[in-house]
Design an enzyme around this catalytic site. Structure first.
Site, short mmCIF file in Angstrom:
data_model
loop_
_atom_site.label_atom_id
_atom_site.label_comp_id
_atom_site.label_asym_id
_atom_site.label_seq_id
_atom_site.Cartn_x
_atom_site.Cartn_y
_atom_site.Cartn_z
N LYS A 7 64.74 36.15 49.36
CA LYS A 7 63.45 34.88 48.69
C LYS A 7 62.91 35.44 47.90
CE LYS A 7 60.64 31.52 50.37
NZ LYS A 7 59.42 32.08 49.60
N SER A 29 59.12 37.43 51.06
CA SER A 29 59.27 37.26 52.76
C SER A 29 59.09 38.67 52.89
CB SER A 29 60.55 35.54 52.92
OG SER A 29 60.29 35.29 54.15
N SER A 30 58.94 37.83 54.49
CA SER A 30 58.68 39.03 54.91
C SER A 30 60.06 39.00 56.28
CB SER A 30 57.71 39.15 56.17
OG SER A 30 56.86 38.28 56.55
N THR A 84 15.37 40.86 34.45
CA THR A 84 14.37 42.11 34.62
C THR A 84 14.13 43.19 35.26
OG1 THR A 84 12.37 40.04 34.82
CG2 THR A 84 12.42 43.02 35.76
N ASN A 110 13.01 38.41 28.16
CA ASN A 110 13.95 37.55 27.84
C ASN A 110 14.52 36.92 26.40
OD1 ASN A 110 12.28 36.87 30.27
ND2 ASN A 110 10.37 36.16 29.48
#
Length: 466
Positions: A324, A318-319, A101, A142
């Site tokens: 990688k 990767s850090s 509604t 509705n």
């Protein structure tokens, strides 16, 4: 800030005069703080609702239920919203109580106030055009809310199907490109029998093709609407000819043929069509996730994994580990697919929860279903454009791995029997010898026959002769 006063049967509120929504939207803003996702974040839903409201205005004009001048201005306001104006005014939370509604009234109020200004009046001067008496005439949340969901879902499914075609085409390109690259097949992550990399990608393309067919069929269920059902399906407060006329106008406005549901009472309380669509999306998500995971495994390495393919290198992985690179695209696609699968559970539970003549949990269905469509479309396009299109194959590695596989002995079953084949496989695993060498040592076959039976190309299209 200038304000205007609006009232409903609960009381009176001061509304900022720069907004186009009204008191019922304002109450929803105070009450619902659930998802943090606003109606304006789903522009295709806003557009669909405006299309429904325009169709309703034109139908009621033809039937003499709404005065022609008022109906025309409602339709003009809807056109502006359909074209993307006033999107920031659709502010209710997607998760809400009340069966939608608040969303319906947010739409009614914005349309009405836009139309009022076009008529030369001020926002909130509802004596000239009223959000309930005029913009919502012959309607109920509705019937307009679930119908607008269906119109929006149908449109968004079209976008999804286009994305799926793109992914299918990219997979088919790779299937042709890699049709002659031999590799070992695997079952339960163990060596099986030879296949080609082309076969692998062709199977992936077949998944998507099958899902395109399923989703296309499910999409058809979104074209049966309950407009004219009003509160519970009986059509109270609605002209008896309205349902056919509103469908006609909606079809013209959207370019899609919409039809009245066969049973309005059933259609107003049942949300099974949304479950059907969600099930098709879930199937596609399961298969897409399978493809993504296989790509991760085939890409694994580059030196200590399978390394059958090379996914595009998009970002450092990767850090701490230099060099990688992670398979980020298959991973994010998998995560999106899991969300779609979870949304299917939400949709199923919300659908089951409907009681008697109405399902009050349709906002939960809409939120989950729209999110599934967005996620799945993005996942299809991301995998196609960021992974499949630019990946490469490692044909030599595929071939060497296949030739070293003990499972090649499977091809000899029809000629030396299962027991002999199992014994050869066992010795090969224990000693590291090649299958062919053991077969010759035991004089189970001649070299000519052995070479014929163990030719990988022949194993791909076997013709058993004793």
């Amino acid at each position: 800030m200038s304000i205007r006063k609006e009232h409903d049967f609960i009381g009176e509120l001061e509304i900022p005069n720069d907004v186009y929504y009204g008191i019922q939207t304002y109450r929803a803003l105070e009450n619902f703080h659930m998802s943090g996702r606003k109606l304006k974040e789903y522009p295709y839903f806003v557009k669909a609702f405006a299309q429904v409201k325009k169709a309703a205005a034109l139908a009621n004009k033809d039937l003499g239920m709404v005065e022609a001048n008022r109906a025309d201005f409602i339709a003009k306001a809807c056109d502006r919203i359909i074209n993307g104006e006033f999107l920031d005014q659709f502010v209710v939370d997607m998760i809400q109580g009340g069966a939608g509604t608040s969303t319906n009234m947010n739409v009614n109020e914005v349309i009405t106030n836009v139309a009022l200004e076009m008529m030369g009046h001020k926002k909130g001067e509802y004596q000239y055009l009223h959000p309930n008496d005029n913009t919502n005439f012959g309607q109920s949340t509705n019937d307009t809310y679930p119908s607008s969901i269906k119109v929006a879902v149908h449109a968004k499914m079209g976008d999804l199907l286009k994305a799926m075609e793109i992914l299918k085409n990219e997979l088919e390109i790779k299937a042709k490109e890699y049709k002659d690259i031999l590799k070992i097949g695997r079952t339960e992550l163990e060596d099986a029998v030879p296949t080609t990399l082309g076969n692998t990608f062709n199977a992936f393309a077949s998944y998507i093709k099958s899902d395109i067919e399923k989703i296309t069929k499910a999409r058809e269920s979104m074209t049966y609407l309950n407009l004219g059902a009003t509160a519970i399906g009986t059509g109270i407060c609605c002209h008896p000819d309205y349902k056919n006329l509103v469908e006609k106008y909606l079809s013209e406005i959207t370019g899609t043929t919409f039809k009245p549901a066969e049973d309005f009472i059933a259609a107003t309380q049942d949300t099974g069509d949304f479950v059907h669509v969600s099930g098709a999306l879930k199937t596609a998500a399961v298969r897409l996730s399978k493809i993504a995971n296989d790509l991760r495994l085939m890409n694994s390495g580059p030196r200590c994994g399978l390394s059958e393919i090379n996914l595009p290198q998009l970002q450092p992985g990767s850090s701490i580990m230099p060099g990688k690179v992670n398979p980020v695209i298959p991973e994010v696609v998998g995560e999106a697919c899991y969300e779609v699968i979870g949304n299917d559970v939400t949709i199923s539970l919300c659908s089951e929860r409907g009681e008697f003549e109405l399902n009050a949990f349709e906002p939960g269905i809409a939120y989950a279903l729209f999110n599934s469509l967005i996620l799945l479309e993005n996942a299809m396009l991301t995998l196609a454009n960021k992974a499949i299109k630019h990946l490469t194959a490692n044909p030599q590695n595929c071939k060497e791995t296949m030739l070293n596989s003990v499972s090649l002995v499977t091809a000899l079953n029809p000629y030396i029997g299962y027991e002999n084949s199992a014994s050869v496989a066992k010795e090969a695993l224990q000693t590291g010898k090649k299958v062919a060498d053991i077969v010759l040592e035991r004089k189970l076959l001649t070299k000519e026959k052995l070479d014929e039976y163990l030719t990988p190309e022949n194993m791909l299209n076997p013709s058993i002769e004793k």
